[in-house]
Design an enzyme around this catalytic site. Structure first.
Site, PDB file in Angstrom:
ATOM      1  N   ASP A  67      -8.404  10.675   1.022  1.00 49.21           N
ATOM      2  CA  ASP A  67      -7.504  11.605   0.338  1.00 49.21           C
ATOM      3  C   ASP A  67      -8.254  12.773  -0.293  1.00 49.21           C
ATOM      4  O   ASP A  67      -9.491  12.753  -0.403  1.00 49.21           O
ATOM      5  CB  ASP A  67      -6.673  10.864  -0.723  1.00 49.21           C
ATOM      6  CG  ASP A  67      -7.509   9.899  -1.565  1.00 49.21           C
ATOM      7  OD1 ASP A  67      -8.733  10.052  -1.619  1.00 49.21           O
ATOM      8  OD2 ASP A  67      -6.912   8.991  -2.180  1.00 49.21           O
ATOM      9  N   ASN A 137      -1.973   0.195 -10.151  1.00 49.16           N
ATOM     10  CA  ASN A 137      -0.572   0.021  -9.737  1.00 49.16           C
ATOM     11  C   ASN A 137      -0.459  -0.386  -8.272  1.00 49.16           C
ATOM     12  O   ASN A 137       0.617  -0.339  -7.684  1.00 49.16           O
ATOM     13  CB  ASN A 137       0.218   1.309  -9.994  1.00 49.16           C
ATOM     14  CG  ASN A 137      -0.300   2.492  -9.178  1.00 49.16           C
ATOM     15  OD1 ASN A 137      -1.213   2.339  -8.357  1.00 49.16           O
ATOM     16  ND2 ASN A 137       0.275   3.663  -9.391  1.00 49.16           N
ATOM     17  N   HIS A 139      -1.943   1.105  -5.665  1.00 53.48           N
ATOM     18  CA  HIS A 139      -2.029   2.146  -4.628  1.00 53.48           C
ATOM     19  C   HIS A 139      -3.329   2.004  -3.841  1.00 53.48           C
ATOM     20  O   HIS A 139      -4.337   1.525  -4.351  1.00 53.48           O
ATOM     21  CB  HIS A 139      -1.834   3.556  -5.197  1.00 53.48           C
ATOM     22  CG  HIS A 139      -2.948   4.123  -6.017  1.00 53.48           C
ATOM     23  ND1 HIS A 139      -2.735   4.920  -7.112  1.00 53.48           N
ATOM     24  CD2 HIS A 139      -4.304   4.045  -5.899  1.00 53.48           C
ATOM     25  CE1 HIS A 139      -3.886   5.306  -7.614  1.00 53.48           C
ATOM     26  NE2 HIS A 139      -4.862   4.783  -6.910  1.00 53.48           N
ATOM     27  N   GLU A 144       1.178   5.897  -3.550  1.00 57.67           N
ATOM     28  CA  GLU A 144       1.699   5.373  -4.807  1.00 57.67           C
ATOM     29  C   GLU A 144       2.854   4.403  -4.536  1.00 57.67           C
ATOM     30  O   GLU A 144       3.411   4.384  -3.430  1.00 57.67           O
ATOM     31  CB  GLU A 144       2.192   6.545  -5.668  1.00 57.67           C
ATOM     32  CG  GLU A 144       1.091   7.533  -6.063  1.00 57.67           C
ATOM     33  CD  GLU A 144       0.227   7.032  -7.225  1.00 57.67           C
ATOM     34  OE1 GLU A 144      -0.044   5.820  -7.311  1.00 57.67           O
ATOM     35  OE2 GLU A 144      -0.191   7.873  -8.041  1.00 57.67           O
TER      36      GLU A 144
HETATM   37  C1  GLP Z   1      -7.948   6.793  -6.976  1.00 57.41           C
HETATM   38  C2  GLP Z   1      -8.144   7.041  -5.459  1.00 57.41           C
HETATM   39  C3  GLP Z   1      -8.212   5.761  -4.704  1.00 57.41           C
HETATM   40  C4  GLP Z   1      -9.056   4.781  -5.495  1.00 57.41           C
HETATM   41  C5  GLP Z   1      -8.295   4.357  -6.723  1.00 57.41           C
HETATM   42  C6  GLP Z   1      -9.094   3.487  -7.668  1.00 57.41           C
HETATM   43  O1  GLP Z   1      -6.969   7.513  -7.568  1.00 57.41           O
HETATM   44  N1  GLP Z   1      -7.221   7.929  -4.831  1.00 57.41           N
HETATM   45  O2  GLP Z   1      -8.723   5.974  -3.407  1.00 57.41           O
HETATM   46  O3  GLP Z   1      -9.342   3.659  -4.739  1.00 57.41           O
HETATM   47  O4  GLP Z   1      -7.703   5.450  -7.357  1.00 57.41           O
HETATM   48  O5  GLP Z   1     -10.052   4.233  -8.357  1.00 57.41           O
HETATM   49  P1  GLP Z   1     -11.232   3.571  -9.175  1.00 57.41           P
HETATM   50  O6  GLP Z   1     -12.157   2.993  -8.177  1.00 57.41           O
HETATM   51  O7  GLP Z   1     -11.834   4.719  -9.923  1.00 57.41           O
HETATM   52  O8  GLP Z   1     -10.624   2.554 -10.061  1.00 57.41           O
END
Ligand code: GLP
Length: 265
Positions: A67, A137, A139, A144
């Site tokens: 993304d 959540n 995702h 989302e």
């Molecule tokens: C982000 C990204 C995801 C990621 C997730 C967890 O917003 N878009 O690809 O896996 O949230 O992030 P983190 O590893 O910082 O907890």
């Protein structure tokens, strides 16, 4: 799903890096799907160290990131492009032209990005291994809750909770984009194999849903229950709400026992 529970986040990073090195040993021109966020950072550091020591080469590897925020320039310090360059691509021997993100810089029509990205993934022969983190959540990428389980790369509006959590990375809250382009859940499901990493207590509820909950768009990661080859690589804290924890540990022991019979082959 293969649920692999390790004692801490260092062990998760080491095991994740090891699996990528093994894949690249078998298939040096593999196509990797990559994630951003806090979780994969230690694994990327390990891969950079492995590459410097000559244990792995990325010379023929192609990568597709999950993304990117809409409306940020590639050189914006908050862009995922900058994150990936800084944390991984500049630390390994990958050809920068083989590193792809669903960029949507100012002036680019966001609707055009998704179909082009899907075509590029197909042209590269598809993703061999998709690395994922997971949001609190549930995702994956920026899919989302309520995302279609059949979605493809497209624009997604971020939830308040995701924006709040990710605001720590933005000095100026007004500069934080509210929308992103993300691979869809069907895009992720097309990968030959999936490696999902999660560490820390704050991921425990999402991991419990991912592994043991019903498949539901309310917890998008649960779609992975329908994928043939998923490894969920987590630490003790992220595993703390799993009801069948004893069973996953038991499966791990059996796997090791079986494997040891073939070691050296
Ligand atoms: C982000 C990204 C995801 C990621 C997730 C967890 O917003 N878009 O690809 O896996 O949230 O992030 P983190 O590893 O910082 O907890």
């Amino acid at each position: 799903m293969d649920v692999v529970i390790l004692e801490n986040s260092d062990a998760v990073a080491a095991e994740g890096a090891q699996r990528i090195c093994t894949l690249l040993g078998e298939k040096p021109d593999a196509v990797l799907g990559l994630a951003t966020g806090r979780t994969p950072l230690a694994m990327y550091r390990q891969l950079a160290a492995d590459c410097k020591r000559g244990r792995v080469t990325f010379a023929d590897v192609t990568t597709f990131n999950l993304d990117e925020y809409v409306g940020l320039n590639a050189d914006d310090p908050q862009s995922y492009r900058r994150y990936m360059n800084r944390e991984l691509f500049e630390q390994i021997n990958i050809d920068p032209s083989n590193t792809k993100l669903p960029m949507c810089e100012p002036g680019v029509n966001p609707v055009s990005v998704g179909p082009r990205y899907e075509a590029a993934i197909r042209a590269a022969g598809g993703i061999d291994l998709q690395v994922l983190g997971i949001g609190q959540n549930g995702h994956i990428g920026f899919n989302e809750p309520t995302s279609s389980l059949n979605s493809r790369t497209r624009v997604k509006t971020l939830t308040r909770e995701t924006l709040e959590r990710n605001s720590q990375y933005f000095d100026d809250a007004d500069g934080q984009p509210l929308i992103a382009v993300t691979m869809g859940i069907a895009t992720i499901m097309d990968a030959t194999a999936v490696l999902l990493l999660a560490t820390g207590q704050d991921k425990a509820a999402a991991i419990q849903q991912l592994v043991e909950g019903p498949v539901s768009a309310m917890w998008p990661a649960t779609a992975l229950q329908l994928h043939e080859t998923v490894t969920v690589l987590i630490d003790d804290a992220a595993a703390s709400r799993l009801e069948k924890r004893a069973y996953y540990d038991w499966v791990g022991q059996q796997r090791q026992r079986l494997q040891s019979q073939f070691d050296g082959e």
